[in-house]
Design a protein around this motif. Structure first.
Motif, mmCIF file in Angstrom:
data_model
loop_
_atom_site.group_PDB
_atom_site.id
_atom_site.type_symbol
_atom_site.label_atom_id
_atom_site.label_comp_id
_atom_site.label_asym_id
_atom_site.label_seq_id
_atom_site.Cartn_x
_atom_site.Cartn_y
_atom_site.Cartn_z
ATOM 1 N N ASP A 125 -43.681 -20.489 -43.376
ATOM 2 C CA ASP A 125 -42.896 -21.721 -43.407
ATOM 3 C C ASP A 125 -41.452 -21.421 -43.802
ATOM 4 O OD1 ASP A 125 -45.095 -23.206 -42.665
ATOM 5 O OD2 ASP A 125 -45.490 -24.009 -44.685
ATOM 6 N N ARG A 126 -41.272 -20.558 -44.796
ATOM 7 C CA ARG A 126 -39.915 -20.191 -45.236
ATOM 8 C C ARG A 126 -39.177 -19.426 -44.136
ATOM 9 N NH1 ARG A 126 -35.344 -21.335 -46.902
ATOM 10 N NH2 ARG A 126 -34.273 -19.807 -48.174
ATOM 11 N N GLU A 129 -38.096 -21.886 -41.584
ATOM 12 C CA GLU A 129 -36.974 -22.675 -42.099
ATOM 13 C C GLU A 129 -35.668 -21.885 -41.972
ATOM 14 O OE1 GLU A 129 -35.699 -23.860 -46.568
ATOM 15 O OE2 GLU A 129 -37.729 -24.469 -45.984
#
Length: 163
Positions: A125-126, A129
């Protein structure tokens, strides 16, 4: 087979791992089939970082190792295989002078840290992002460059730059 997309090394962006669609191939010799969520890892010149997580089915150059992750998130494993550390390691494992290649048994022997599935998801997810932010910044840089070119052209032609 007709209608199935073909991926060669030229179809993968080594900086982002994104698929680049082209229609340049007129004929295809041997090819390997791949499915969504399979990883295409380059045999040839791994330092180019052309690792791709398939988002669709198709056929690819035999210059890719095609495999499915077991017991690990495909997103996480792809990100790990695209890391500078792995690119450096696999670059040292290449054999051959003219067309340096990486053997599948070298890939299978890589030590891969496997955190919990929750931690893998957080990491991915990071990464997503950060990549999304990078896309926005690249687009803004492209727009700024176009504006600067317009101002320079106006100055050269003796016109007032547009604001």
């Amino acid at each position: 087979p007709d209608g199935e997309p073909y991926l060669g090394l030229e179809n993968i962006d080594g900086t982002t791992g994104d698929y680049i669609s082209t229609n340049e191939k007129e004929s295809i010799g041997t090819a390997a089939k791949f499915s969504p969520e399979q990883i295409l890892f380059p045999k040839l010149r791994p330092y180019l970082n052309k690792t791709y997580l398939a988002a669709f089915s198709g056929v690819c150059s035999t210059e890719f190792h095609v495999f499915s992750p077991i017991g690990i998130s495909a997103d996480y494993l792809t990100a790990f295989l695209r890391s500078r550390a792995i690119v450096g390691i696999t670059s040292m494992l290449m054999t051959g002078n003219t067309l340096p290649r990486l053997q599948m048994n070298d890939i299978e022997r890589l030590l891969i840290p496997v955190p919990s599935s929750i931690k893998q998801k957080r990491i991915c997810d990071r990464i997503n992002e950060i990549r999304s932010q990078a896309r926005v910044l690249r687009e803004q840089a492209r727009l700024d460059l176009e504006a600067a070119k317009g101002e320079i052209e106006a100055l050269i032609l003796g016109k007032e730059p547009a604001k």
